[in-house]
Design an enzyme around this catalytic site. Structure first.
Site, PDB file in Angstrom:
ATOM      1  N   LYS A  22      -1.724  39.732 -33.050  1.00  0.00           N
ATOM      2  CA  LYS A  22      -1.411  38.345 -33.435  1.00  0.00           C
ATOM      3  C   LYS A  22      -1.638  37.409 -32.256  1.00  0.00           C
ATOM      4  CE  LYS A  22       3.010  36.752 -33.224  1.00  0.00           C
ATOM      5  NZ  LYS A  22       3.202  35.466 -32.531  1.00  0.00           N
ATOM      6  N   ARG A 120      11.368  25.922 -24.782  1.00  0.00           N
ATOM      7  CA  ARG A 120       9.995  26.379 -24.547  1.00  0.00           C
ATOM      8  C   ARG A 120       9.098  25.189 -24.234  1.00  0.00           C
ATOM      9  NH1 ARG A 120       8.284  31.226 -28.445  1.00  0.00           N
ATOM     10  NH2 ARG A 120       6.707  31.452 -26.848  1.00  0.00           N
ATOM     11  N   ASP A 308       8.514  40.501 -25.265  1.00  0.00           N
ATOM     12  CA  ASP A 308       8.444  40.678 -26.718  1.00  0.00           C
ATOM     13  C   ASP A 308       8.932  42.053 -27.180  1.00  0.00           C
ATOM     14  OD1 ASP A 308       7.547  38.130 -27.110  1.00  0.00           O
ATOM     15  OD2 ASP A 308       5.455  38.666 -27.481  1.00  0.00           O
TER      16      ASP A 308
HETATM   17  C1  UD1 Z   1       3.321  33.993 -25.387  1.00  0.00           C
HETATM   18  C2  UD1 Z   1       3.472  34.848 -26.603  1.00  0.00           C
HETATM   19  C3  UD1 Z   1       4.918  35.254 -26.812  1.00  0.00           C
HETATM   20  C4  UD1 Z   1       5.474  35.892 -25.538  1.00  0.00           C
HETATM   21  C5  UD1 Z   1       5.228  35.005 -24.329  1.00  0.00           C
HETATM   22  C6  UD1 Z   1       5.603  35.663 -23.007  1.00  0.00           C
HETATM   23  C7  UD1 Z   1       1.716  34.025 -28.054  1.00  0.00           C
HETATM   24  C8  UD1 Z   1       1.343  33.364 -29.328  1.00  0.00           C
HETATM   25  N1  UD1 Z   1       3.017  34.108 -27.763  1.00  0.00           N
HETATM   26  O1  UD1 Z   1       4.043  32.790 -25.619  1.00  0.00           O
HETATM   27  O2  UD1 Z   1       4.959  36.180 -27.891  1.00  0.00           O
HETATM   28  O3  UD1 Z   1       6.863  36.087 -25.677  1.00  0.00           O
HETATM   29  O4  UD1 Z   1       3.830  34.682 -24.248  1.00  0.00           O
HETATM   30  O5  UD1 Z   1       4.918  36.850 -22.838  1.00  0.00           O
HETATM   31  O6  UD1 Z   1       0.852  34.517 -27.339  1.00  0.00           O
HETATM   32  N2  UD1 Z   1       6.919  27.943 -19.622  1.00  0.00           N
HETATM   33  C9  UD1 Z   1       7.135  26.785 -18.940  1.00  0.00           C
HETATM   34  N3  UD1 Z   1       6.248  25.752 -19.089  1.00  0.00           N
HETATM   35  C10 UD1 Z   1       5.136  25.862 -19.878  1.00  0.00           C
HETATM   36  C11 UD1 Z   1       4.921  27.058 -20.574  1.00  0.00           C
HETATM   37  C12 UD1 Z   1       5.821  28.099 -20.424  1.00  0.00           C
HETATM   38  O7  UD1 Z   1       8.114  26.659 -18.210  1.00  0.00           O
HETATM   39  O8  UD1 Z   1       4.366  24.906 -19.953  1.00  0.00           O
HETATM   40  C13 UD1 Z   1       7.869  29.058 -19.487  1.00  0.00           C
HETATM   41  C14 UD1 Z   1       8.462  29.504 -20.817  1.00  0.00           C
HETATM   42  O9  UD1 Z   1       9.573  28.708 -21.179  1.00  0.00           O
HETATM   43  C15 UD1 Z   1       8.826  30.946 -20.519  1.00  0.00           C
HETATM   44  C16 UD1 Z   1       7.691  31.401 -19.596  1.00  0.00           C
HETATM   45  O10 UD1 Z   1       7.148  30.204 -19.053  1.00  0.00           O
HETATM   46  O11 UD1 Z   1      10.053  30.998 -19.797  1.00  0.00           O
HETATM   47  C17 UD1 Z   1       6.610  32.191 -20.284  1.00  0.00           C
HETATM   48  O12 UD1 Z   1       6.154  31.486 -21.432  1.00  0.00           O
HETATM   49  P1  UD1 Z   1       4.662  31.558 -21.953  1.00  0.00           P
HETATM   50  O13 UD1 Z   1       3.931  32.690 -21.295  1.00  0.00           O
HETATM   51  O14 UD1 Z   1       4.027  30.235 -21.882  1.00  0.00           O
HETATM   52  O15 UD1 Z   1       4.866  31.914 -23.478  1.00  0.00           O
HETATM   53  P2  UD1 Z   1       3.849  31.557 -24.632  1.00  0.00           P
HETATM   54  O16 UD1 Z   1       2.468  31.566 -24.075  1.00  0.00           O
HETATM   55  O17 UD1 Z   1       4.306  30.373 -25.363  1.00  0.00           O
END
Ligand code: UD1
Length: 422
Positions: A22, A120, A308
Site C-alpha cells: 500500500k 502529523r 507500523d
Molecule cells: C509513512 C507511512 C506510514 C508510516 C510512516 C512512518 C505511507 C502512506 N505511510 O507515513 O504508514 O507509519 O511513514 O514509517 O507511506 N513529520 C514531521 N513533519 C513532516 C512529516 C513528518 O514532523 O513534515 C514527523 C511525523 O509526525 C512522524 C515522523 O515525522 O513523527 C515520521 O513521519 P513520516 O515518515 O512523514 O510518515 P508518513 O510519510 O506520513
C-alpha cells in the site's frame, strides 16, 4: 459500518499470499501525474486508500483504468487543484503535491486527513518544496504551492524532530525529478517504499541515485515518459501475518514477501523464540514458539523496527510470558490500541511513549474499537489468541490497509466473520 467477529483459539496452518505494498502504491500512483504518457502499475492492492488515490487522479483529470491489481493511468492534462472531499479522507493524498508542482509549477491541495495517530505535520514536505524555490502558503485549510519560474535543484536537509519523513522524501524526490539542475536530499527516509518510488521514477526517465540510503541525488530532467512497474510486497501486511503465526501458527507460509525488508521484525520475533525460516527467495515460514519470551525494542526509521508493526507486537506480547518493553520513537502518541488490549485482559502500563507489558496467561474476547489502521490489526491478532469472541468495530480502518484480511485469515484456519455493526 462493518465489524469483524474473531472467534479465538484456532491454530493457523496454510499459505497466505501477501499483496503489493500500500505504502509503495500510493506515491507511485501519484508519480504517474509527472507524465502525459501512459503508465501501468501492477500489484496495486485493492484497498480503500488506493481507491481514494485512483479517485484523486481521476478528479485531477487523469484517465484511470483498474483491473485485478493493474492500474493504468494516462494524465494528459492535470488540474492544479486537488478536491478537499477526497484529500481529507487520506493523509497520503499529500503526495500528489510534489508531482503537481513538478509538472505544473503550481498546486492547491487541502491539508490532508488520515489516521488518528497523533499530530502529523507536513512542515518537512513544505520545507523541501520551498528549498526547490516554490512559494508555499497555508491558508483556510489549503496548501498553495507556486513556482511560476519552475523549480531549481538545491541541497535539502529533510531530517525532522522524529527522524526522516517517508512521504516527505517522496514528495521532494518527485518534484525534483523535473527541477532544473541537481538536488541533494540529506536525511532522506531510507524505507524500501522510497527506493521503489525511485525505481519507478527512473523507469520514467528520471535520474535518481541513492534512494534507500540517507542521501538521495536527483539530476533534474526536462520531461518524463510512460513506464511499467510492479510494486514491492507489503512488508507490513507480511509482518502482521508473521505476528499471527507467532501467536497462533502451527505451520504458516507467507508467499510474495521480501524478507530483506523485514529484518528488524524477524530479529525481534526470533529473539522471542518464534521459529522463522526463509523458503526460497520470496517465502517465509513461521510457527509459534513452544516457550515464547518477552522482549524489548524501540521503533525507528528504516532499517530499524517499523512503527507500523508496533501495535501488532503489543498484541503478541500481551500473552507472552515475562515483561516486554516497547518504545515508540516515530509517533510517540501511537498507543490507542493499549486501552483496548487492556479491556481484553492485557496488563499494559504506559510510561510516556513506552509500553510496559506484563504477559498474562490469556485474553478474553470483548467488543473493542478500532482507532486506526495498525491498531485495528493488533485487535484482530489479540482476538485470535483470546478466549471467546472479540468484536472489532469500525472495520473500515483495517480495510484501508489490508486486502481481504478476513478471507486470508479464514483460508489458514482462523474463525473470523464480517458483520454489520449494531
Ligand atoms: C509513512 C507511512 C506510514 C508510516 C510512516 C512512518 C505511507 C502512506 N505511510 O507515513 O504508514 O507509519 O511513514 O514509517 O507511506 N513529520 C514531521 N513533519 C513532516 C512529516 C513528518 O514532523 O513534515 C514527523 C511525523 O509526525 C512522524 C515522523 O515525522 O513523527 C515520521 O513521519 P513520516 O515518515 O512523514 O510518515 P508518513 O510519510 O506520513
Amino acid at each position: 459500518m462493518e465489524k469483524l467477529l474473531v472467534h479465538g483459539g484456532s491454530r493457523l496452518k496454510g499459505t497466505v499470499t501477501i499483496s503489493g505494498s500500500k505504502n509503495s502504491s500510493l506515491p507511485i500512483l501519484a508519480a504517474t501525474l509527472l507524465t502525459r504518457e501512459q503508465c501501468v502499475i501492477r500489484r496495486v492492492p485493492d484497498l480503500s486508500d488506493t481507491n481514494y488515490m485512483v479517485q484523486i487522479l481521476g478528479t485531477l483529470g487523469a484517465e484511470v483504468e483498474r483491473a485485478s491489481g493493474r492500474v493504468i493511468v494516462a494524465a494528459e492534462k492535470v488540474a492544479p487543484e486537488a478536491p478537499y472531499d477526497l484529500v481529507r479522507k487520506m493523509r497520503a493524498s499529500v503526495c500528489v503535491l510534489g508531482p503537481m508542482v513538478g509538472r505544473l509549477g503550481e498546486a492547491l491541495v487541502s491539508l490532508p486527513g488520515g489516521c488518528v495517530i497523533g499530530d502529523r505535520p507536513i512542515d518537512l514536505h513544505l520545507r523541501g518544496l520551498e528549498a526547490l524555490g516554490a512559494e508555499v502558503e497555508v491558508k483556510g485549510g489549503d496548501i498553495s504551492v507556486r513556482a511560476p519560474d519552475g523549480l531549481r535543484g538545491a541541497e535539502i536537509n529533510m531530517r525532522g524532530k522524529f527522524g526522516s519523513t517517508v512521504l516527505g522524501t517522496g514528495n521532494v524526490m518527485m518534484a525534483a525529478a523535473l527541477a532544473d539542475g541537481q538536488t541533494v536530499i540529506e536525511g532522506a527516509a531510507a524505507e524500501p517504499e522510497v527506493a521503489d518510488l525511485a525505481q519507478f521514477l527512473n523507469a520514467m526517465g528520471a535520474r535518481v541515485e541513492g534512494a534507500g540510503t540517507r542521501t538521495i541525488v536527483i539530476e533534474g530532467v526536462d520531461s518524463l515518459g510512460g513506464a511499467e512497474h510492479e510494486v514491492i510486497p507489503d512488508r507490513i501486511e507480511a509482518g502482521t501475518f508473521l505476528v499471527a503465526g507467532a501467536l497462533a501458527g502451527d505451520d504458516l507460509l507467507l508467499e510474495n514477501v521480501c524478507a530483506d525488508h523485514m529484518g528488524a521484525l524477524i530479529d525481534v520475533l526470533r529473539e522471542s523464540g518464534h521459529p522463522i525460516e526463509g523458503r526460497g527467495p520470496q517465502a517465509l515460514h513461521v510457527r509459534a514458539a513452544t516457550s515464547p519470551r518477552g522482549n524489548e525494542f524501540a521503533t525507528e526509521p528504516y532499517p530499524g523496527f517499523a512503527t507500523d508493526m508496533q501495535a501488532q507486537m503489543c498484541a503478541l506480547y500481551a500473552t507472552t510470558p515475562g515483561i516486554s518493553v516497547v518504545t515508540e520513537t516515530v509517533f510517540p502518541q501511537r498507543f490507542m490500541h493499549v486501552p483496548e488490549l487492556n479491556r481484553m485482559g492485557a496488563n499494559i502500563r504506559m510510561e510516556d511513549a513506552t509500553a510496559i507489558i506484563k504477559g498474562v496467561d490469556s485474553l478474553s474476547g470483548a467488543p473493542v474499537m478500532a482507532s486506526d489502521l495498525r491498531a485495528s490489526a493488533a485487535l484482530v491478532l489479540a482476538g485470535l489468541a483470546a478466549e471467546g469472541t472479540t468484536e472489532v468495530n469500525r472495520l473500515y480502518h483495517i480495510d484501508r490497509g489490508y486486502e481481504n484480511i478476513d478471507d486470508k485469515l479464514r483460508r489458514v484456519g482462523a474463525k473470523v466473520e464480517r458483520a454489520k455493526e449494531g
